[in-house]
Design a protein around this motif. Structure first.
Motif, PDB file in Angstrom:
ATOM      1  N   TYR A  37       0.859  -1.182   0.000  1.00  0.00           N
ATOM      2  CA  TYR A  37       0.000   0.000   0.000  1.00  0.00           C
ATOM      3  C   TYR A  37       0.897   1.234   0.000  1.00  0.00           C
ATOM      4  N   ARG A  38       0.578   2.179  -0.868  1.00  0.00           N
ATOM      5  CA  ARG A  38       1.394   3.398  -0.945  1.00  0.00           C
ATOM      6  C   ARG A  38       0.484   4.594  -1.156  1.00  0.00           C
ATOM      7  N   GLU A  39       0.701   5.646  -0.352  1.00  0.00           N
ATOM      8  CA  GLU A  39      -0.008   6.895  -0.578  1.00  0.00           C
ATOM      9  C   GLU A  39       0.776   7.700  -1.607  1.00  0.00           C
ATOM     10  N   GLY A  64      -3.699  10.437  -3.571  1.00  0.00           N
ATOM     11  CA  GLY A  64      -4.340   9.179  -3.890  1.00  0.00           C
ATOM     12  C   GLY A  64      -3.596   8.013  -3.286  1.00  0.00           C
ATOM     13  N   ILE A  65      -3.979   6.810  -3.737  1.00  0.00           N
ATOM     14  CA  ILE A  65      -3.347   5.594  -3.231  1.00  0.00           C
ATOM     15  C   ILE A  65      -3.020   4.653  -4.384  1.00  0.00           C
ATOM     16  N   GLU A  66      -2.050   3.782  -4.128  1.00  0.00           N
ATOM     17  CA  GLU A  66      -1.703   2.731  -5.068  1.00  0.00           C
ATOM     18  C   GLU A  66      -1.598   1.432  -4.285  1.00  0.00           C
ATOM     19  N   VAL A  67      -2.310   0.415  -4.748  1.00  0.00           N
ATOM     20  CA  VAL A  67      -2.330  -0.891  -4.095  1.00  0.00           C
ATOM     21  C   VAL A  67      -1.781  -1.917  -5.079  1.00  0.00           C
ATOM     22  N   THR A  68      -0.744  -2.635  -4.661  1.00  0.00           N
ATOM     23  CA  THR A  68      -0.163  -3.678  -5.496  1.00  0.00           C
ATOM     24  C   THR A  68      -0.331  -5.017  -4.788  1.00  0.00           C
ATOM     25  N   ARG A  86      -4.766   1.963  -8.841  1.00  0.00           N
ATOM     26  CA  ARG A  86      -4.217   3.300  -8.562  1.00  0.00           C
ATOM     27  C   ARG A  86      -5.358   4.306  -8.616  1.00  0.00           C
ATOM     28  N   LEU A  87      -5.496   5.075  -7.547  1.00  0.00           N
ATOM     29  CA  LEU A  87      -6.568   6.057  -7.426  1.00  0.00           C
ATOM     30  C   LEU A  87      -5.986   7.426  -7.129  1.00  0.00           C
TER      31      LEU A  87
END
Length: 145
Positions: A69-71, A81-85, A100-101
């Motif tokens: 999880y990365r802001e 936003g956020i990025e979820v891998t 990715r949002l």
């Protein structure tokens, strides 16, 4: 028992409050940078992130491997936003799913969401708002077939 139904005018592909209310538990063997269980007062986006991994694993019948999880930050260090891998293993290969949002007013593209599966954006993989977890997993499933 209360059952919540989507309003008739609400698109089933839209990310809704119910997606943030779900709580997912990650297995102990999953490599992650966020808590494995949800709790009162924690970020709803963490539940969404856990949901991406759990739902992708369940639908693809794959072993969950990792969740990152990365802001996404702007130069002023405000989250945009956020990025979820999420990475899973379906016995044939490892599959990487990224959600990715970006959000207004800080996101460079305004309200923007993108799904990629193994670095490729599937058809309908870009929208102005995040899609529901069931829809995201459905797109990921089609991309891995």
């Amino acid at each position: 028992m209360t059952i919540l139904l989507a309003a008739p005018s609400e698109s089933p592909r839209m990310f809704g409050l119910h997606d943030y209310c779900r709580s997912y538990v990650l297995p102990s063997e999953v490599d992650t940078n966020i808590p494995r269980t949800g709790g009162a007062g924690e970020f709803g986006s963490w539940n969404y992130a856990c949901g991406v991994l759990v739902e992708v694993s369940r639908r693809l019948r794959a072993a969950p491997l990792s969740l990152h999880y990365r802001e996404l930050e702007t130069p002023g260090h405000l989250p945009m936003g956020i990025e979820v891998t999420a990475v899973v293993d379906d016995t044939r290969r490892r599959i990487s799913v990224v959600s990715r949002l970006e959000t207004v007013p800080c996101g460079p593209r305004g309200d923007y969401w993108e799904l990629s599966v193994d670095d490729a954006v599937p058809d309908d993989g870009r929208h102005s708002h995040a899609q529901s977890l069931p829809w995201l997993v459905h797109r990921a499933l089609l991309s891995t077939s």
